[in-house]
Design an enzyme around this catalytic site. Structure first.
Site, short mmCIF file in Angstrom:
data_model
loop_
_atom_site.label_atom_id
_atom_site.label_comp_id
_atom_site.label_asym_id
_atom_site.label_seq_id
_atom_site.Cartn_x
_atom_site.Cartn_y
_atom_site.Cartn_z
CE LYS A 45 -3.03 -1.21 -1.15
NZ LYS A 45 -3.02 -2.57 -1.53
CE LYS A 61 -9.03 -1.58 -8.43
NZ LYS A 61 -8.40 -1.67 -7.10
C1 AGP Z 1 -3.08 -3.72 -5.25
O1 AGP Z 1 -3.14 -2.54 -4.45
C2 AGP Z 1 -2.45 -3.46 -6.60
N1 AGP Z 1 -3.13 -2.44 -7.29
C3 AGP Z 1 -2.20 -4.71 -7.41
O2 AGP Z 1 -1.14 -5.39 -6.78
C4 AGP Z 1 -3.38 -5.71 -7.57
O3 AGP Z 1 -3.67 -6.32 -6.34
C5 AGP Z 1 -2.94 -6.80 -8.56
O4 AGP Z 1 -2.70 -6.19 -9.81
C6 AGP Z 1 -3.98 -7.91 -8.72
O5 AGP Z 1 -5.17 -7.39 -9.23
P1 AGP Z 1 -6.49 -8.31 -9.20
O6 AGP Z 1 -6.81 -8.59 -7.77
O7 AGP Z 1 -7.52 -7.49 -9.89
O8 AGP Z 1 -6.17 -9.58 -9.95
#
Ligand code: AGP
Length: 608
Positions: free
Chosen positions: A485, A603
């Site tokens: 985070k 995202k």
């Molecule tokens: C989390 O804060 C990040 N933005 C990133 O690590 C994310 O958790 C990861 O890309 C996996 O995404 P998902 O859960 O949509 O598969």
């Protein structure tokens, strides 16, 4: 991840598509564009820049049309510049395409077209789609699209316009999300329901290989073989307000504060208080397979991978079921020893993460049972898996995942409880766990009430250049999550470590400039953590501790303490992460970072 929005109907399509692109900004992008048709002419405007910049460009053009497609691009092939922005237009100008995904074989196709005299104007793989459709066109747009897509290897969600058939949008998906929105005498196509929710809640999720044809009078869906099929119309449950910030400065803060509700929603209808058990309808038919599997795997990326680590520990500790956690990006290339006696859980908020999707496809190719723990209904991973459990966290807009993480862990605790009770956990212990789960929403509320105090702590440490996060047992993945985070939204380097591992290296980093965050609940490793804290203090390190409410002893040791309510090991990770989410948020705000759209991040990482 790129954003796609298209409209055909009786209203001016331009403001509708532009508004939809604005709603997709949170996904992260570097260029955008729009194509419209009027009087059999096509106009295209695209820029390397933000939707607002494109909007101002259009304001001078006074475009009006009843059909348009738009795109926000996160560059994968080719620089984020004007020529590589979408829509990508064919050489003769008869075809415009917006594309989300990656064409694996675009280079040989591009060379073949160039050898036949085709001139390309961009470096993108997407332009090859426009070229193939234009070349294949023989009087029917959807047939030309089918022909073009039959040549393609890779993932795509596309929307297509043509000057030759100006009253039609053709869309298609394989591996990248695409929905059709059904309005009153108007129709939409989008990569995410957020883009069109202001106009309709009735949507169709296209499946891989399917084609949609939208005209002002109606729509049709076809299989890859051009057979007409009827698709279920889903009514989207959440509304636009759920997507707006709701008075919070950032989506991330809104989503942190939503957690009492989202954790409750993850449990809604799934707790059996009278039996000390849980009910998970989505995988009811698979619970035996999970129990008797030779091997259970969790696979995920990022924050979801941290949730998986907690799941593994809970399976082991409470259900006495071994499991392995694998980074999806590693699992898919490792030739894992997976077979039909294996079960693999894919955990993904977006349900579109390319590595996670590929990992389950790899597992399925060896006969494994793939189950999903996703947030987005109808997402690719939700469709690729045999069954699964939705976490019901609602749309998570902030790039840094918060409420999805706690809902993932909540669902994993329910699954663990369900399995543990089948593995001999007593009803008494089950009742105790259910009671602790039912307390979670109010306990999270209690922690959130300390937000202002945590903001002040954040100000003290916002100039640090490195952080260390330490925890033991289920709090080690929480330490990893706290570190992620901080680094992804404040750009401060942060590492999560098992607390006992500090003496095997990281302790060399400790000095007065190194804040160390300890997860130190009153649990079986509490005394060990106290010693770790003393080791840090002896080296002038500054210590922030997440501790159990009422623990005064630790307050004398630490520089700052954030209290959480006393909880079972079963629910502690959900509580202990909340202060870390807030700490990261307030540090990032203090540093003036773009909290909801951190640099370089998207995202949903739908590319490898
Ligand atoms: C989390 O804060 C990040 N933005 C990133 O690590 C994310 O958790 C990861 O890309 C996996 O995404 P998902 O859960 O949509 O598969």
């Amino acid at each position: 991840m790129c954003g796609i929005v298209g409209y055909i109907g009786k209203r001016n399509a331009v403001p509708i598509v532009m508004e939809g692109l604005k709603r997709l900004e949170y996904r992260g992008y570097d260029s955008c564009g729009i194509a419209v048709l009027h009087d059999n002419q096509m106009d295209v405007e695209k820029i390397a820049g933000k939707v607002d910049d494109l909007q101002s460009r259009l304001a001078q053009a006074h475009w009006a049309s009843e059909i348009a497609i738009g795109h926000t691009r996160w560059a994968t092939h080719g620089e984020p510049d004007q020529k590589n922005a979408h829509p990508q237009v064919s050489m003769s100008g008869d075809i415009a395409v917006v594309h989300n995904g990656i064409i694996e074989n675009f280079l040989p196709l591009k060379r073949e077209l160039q050898n036949n005299g085709y001139n390309f104007s961009s470096d993108t793989d997407s332009e090859v789609i426009a070229a193939l459709i234009s070349t294949a066109y023989a009087g029917n747009l959807e047939a030309a699209v089918q022909e073009a897509l039959s040549r393609i290897i890779g993932a795509y969600g596309i929307a297509v316009l043509s000057t030759r058939e100006p009253g039609k949008i053709v869309c298609a998906r394989y591996g990248a999300p695409l929905i059709m929105g059904l309005g009153k005498e108007e129709f939409f196509v989008a990569s995410d329901v957020a883009a069109i929710l202001a106009h309709t809640k009735d949507v169709i999720y296209l499946d891989n290989g399917e084609i949609g044809i939208l005209t002002a009078d109606g729509y049709e869906t076809l299989t890859r073989k051009n057979e007409s099929i009827s698709k279920e119309v889903h009514r989207v449950s959440f509304d636009l307000a759920a997507i707006e910030r709701g008075g919070f400065e950032h989506f991330m803060l809104k989503e942190i504060f939503e957690q009492p509700q989202t954790i409750y929603d993850a449990m809604r209808g799934r707790l059996l208080p009278q039996d000390g058990n849980a009910r998970l309808g989505g995988i009811a038919d698979d619970i035996g397979t999970i129990l008797h599997a030779d091997q259970r795997y969790f696979t995920a990326c990022g924050t979801s991978w941290h949730a998986a680590l907690i799941g593994e520990m809970m399976f082991e500790q409470f259900a006495h079921l071994p499991a392995e956690v694998e980074y999806a990006s590693e699992f898919r290339y490792r030739e894992p020893l997976v077979d039909k006696r294996s079960v693999i859980f894919a955990i993904s908020q977006s349900g579109e993460t390319a590595d996670t999707l590929a990992a389950i496809q790899e597992a399925k190719s060896h006969g494994a049972t793939a189950l999903g723990i996703c947030n987005v209904v109808g997402s690719s991973i939700a469709r690729e898996t045999k069954a699964g459990i939705y976490i019901h966290a609602g749309p998570e807009i902030g790039v840094a995942s918060t409420k999805a993480f706690t809902s993932q862990v909540t669902v994993l605790t329910l699954l663990t409880l369900r399995l543990a009770r089948m593995m001999g956990m007593s009803e008494e212990q089950g009742l105790e766990i259910v009671e602790s789960l039912q307390k979670l929403p109010e306990q999270v509320e209690w922690i959130l009430n300390q937000a202002d105090r945590i903001a002040k702590i954040a100000q003290v440490y916002a100039k640090a250049r490195n952080f260390l996060y330490l925890g033991r047992g289920v709090n080690f993945p929480v330490a990893l999550e706290g570190a992620l985070k901080l680094k992804e939204i404040s750009y401060i380097h942060a590492e999560g470590y098992p607390a006992a591992e500090m003496k095997h290296g990281p302790i060399a980093l400790i000095d007065e400039d190194m804040p160390v965050v300890f997860l130190a609940p009153k649990d079986k490793t509490y005394d060990k953590i106290l010693s770790n804290i003393q080791e840090v203090k002896a080296r002038k390190g500054r210590v922030i501790v997440v501790a159990t409410e009422g623990d005064k002893e630790i307050a004398d040791l630490a520089d700052h303490v954030i209290y959480v309510p006393a909880a079972l090991a079963f629910t502690a990770p959900i509580l202990n992460v909340i202060p870390l989410q807030l700490l990261a948020y307030y540090v990032a705000v203090e540093r003036g970072c773009n909290v909801d759209q951190p640099r370089n991040l998207a995202k949903s990482v739908t590319v490898e």
